[in-house]
Motif scaffolding. Structure first.
Motif, PDB file in Angstrom:
ATOM      1  N   ALA A  85       0.807  -1.215   0.000  1.00  0.00           N
ATOM      2  CA  ALA A  85       0.000   0.000   0.000  1.00  0.00           C
ATOM      3  C   ALA A  85       0.847   1.276   0.000  1.00  0.00           C
ATOM      4  CB  ALA A  85      -0.950   0.005   1.199  1.00  0.00           C
ATOM      5  N   GLN A 107       4.045  -5.238  -5.735  1.00  0.00           N
ATOM      6  CA  GLN A 107       3.211  -4.271  -5.038  1.00  0.00           C
ATOM      7  C   GLN A 107       1.925  -4.947  -4.578  1.00  0.00           C
ATOM      8  OE1 GLN A 107       2.489  -0.513  -7.006  1.00  0.00           O
ATOM      9  NE2 GLN A 107       0.574  -0.177  -5.898  1.00  0.00           N
ATOM     10  N   ASP A 109      -1.719  -4.118  -3.031  1.00  0.00           N
ATOM     11  CA  ASP A 109      -2.702  -3.074  -2.753  1.00  0.00           C
ATOM     12  C   ASP A 109      -3.579  -3.516  -1.589  1.00  0.00           C
ATOM     13  OD1 ASP A 109      -1.841  -1.389  -4.849  1.00  0.00           O
ATOM     14  OD2 ASP A 109      -3.006  -2.546  -6.298  1.00  0.00           O
ATOM     15  N   ALA A 110      -3.709  -2.657  -0.605  1.00  0.00           N
ATOM     16  CA  ALA A 110      -4.530  -2.973   0.568  1.00  0.00           C
ATOM     17  C   ALA A 110      -5.046  -1.671   1.159  1.00  0.00           C
ATOM     18  CB  ALA A 110      -3.704  -3.731   1.616  1.00  0.00           C
ATOM     19  N   ASP A 111      -6.230  -1.737   1.748  1.00  0.00           N
ATOM     20  CA  ASP A 111      -6.732  -0.534   2.409  1.00  0.00           C
ATOM     21  C   ASP A 111      -6.040  -0.382   3.755  1.00  0.00           C
ATOM     22  OD1 ASP A 111      -7.975  -2.309   4.208  1.00  0.00           O
ATOM     23  OD2 ASP A 111      -9.867  -2.250   3.106  1.00  0.00           O
ATOM     24  N   ALA A 115      -3.546  -3.214   5.613  1.00  0.00           N
ATOM     25  CA  ALA A 115      -2.149  -3.040   5.211  1.00  0.00           C
ATOM     26  C   ALA A 115      -1.180  -3.681   6.210  1.00  0.00           C
ATOM     27  CB  ALA A 115      -1.835  -1.557   5.041  1.00  0.00           C
ATOM     28  N   CYS A 133       6.212  -0.789   4.131  1.00  0.00           N
ATOM     29  CA  CYS A 133       4.814  -0.416   4.334  1.00  0.00           C
ATOM     30  C   CYS A 133       4.746   1.037   4.797  1.00  0.00           C
ATOM     31  CB  CYS A 133       4.123  -1.340   5.340  1.00  0.00           C
ATOM     32  SG  CYS A 133       4.764  -1.250   7.025  1.00  0.00           S
TER      33      CYS A 133
END
Length: 204
Positions: A85, A107, A109-111, A115, A133
């Motif tokens: 993220a 990469q 992707d995470a909210d 994360a 991170c």
């Protein structure tokens, strides 16, 4: 007797700081690629299998310039580096110009809520050489989980956080503040020794 054995185990695992006692450098030395910084750190580079915190004056104020030499070395050796993220979309030509082999860069992707969990899983997997991170919120418990995960997976963990976080204690083995004006790095905490008093100037 059990307490004595437990203490010896902690000492062997470098979990307890013995003041200024000279300790052998750990195996798998991880130089930062910045000679002035390495000279200031007790291990001569990043703490091995540990969490390092980069405390930023603002996002993108120099964390990549600090980390690129290490990431280039790791990916050049065919080792996986994971970004969890990131606050900005990585600009591939800049990463390539820094020597990073994009074939080994991943990469995730995470909210904001997921994360830290994703970072912990990557660190524990044992398949990543380094995990970066940018947690928006991370309390002591969350950071301690990342520290343990880095030890478990024998990986370098980097948490990029706002400089305000320096006001709170942290289990991280290393804490470096990144200032933009002037452009400098300040080692706030380093496991195994006292942080240097003089900041390290750099040019982005």
């Amino acid at each position: 007797m059990g307490a004595v054995v437990a203490l010896e185990r902690l000492l062997d695992q470098r979990q307890v700081w013995r003041g200024r006692q000279v300790q052998a450098r750990p195996s798998g030395l991880q130089p930062s690629g910045h000679a002035a910084l390495d000279a200031c750190l007790p291990d001569g580079g990043w703490p091995v299998a540990a969490l390092s915190e980069l405390l930023l004056a603002s996002p993108g104020c120099g964390e990549l310039q600090l980390l690129w030499p290490t990431l280039a070395r790791l990916t050049g050796a065919g080792e996986r580096v994971v970004l969890v993220a990131p606050p900005f979309v990585p600009y591939a030509p800049a990463w390539q110009a820094a020597g990073v082999d994009l074939r080994w860069l991943v990469q995730v992707d995470a909210d904001a809520q997921d994360a830290l969990w994703a970072t912990e899983q990557c660190l524990r997997s044992g398949s990543c050489a380094a995990v970066l991170c940018w947690p928006q919120r991370a309390d002591d418990r969350a950071l301690r989980r990342l520290q343990v995960a880095a030890e478990t997976g024998a990986a370098l963990a980097f948490a990029c956080r706002p400089q305000q976080a320096a006001l709170n204690p942290s289990p991280a083995a290393l804490r470096i503040a990144l200032d933009s004006r002037p452009a400098q790095w300040r080692v706030l905490k380093c496991r195994g020794g006292l942080p240097p008093v003089t900041p390290i100037a750099w040019r982005g």
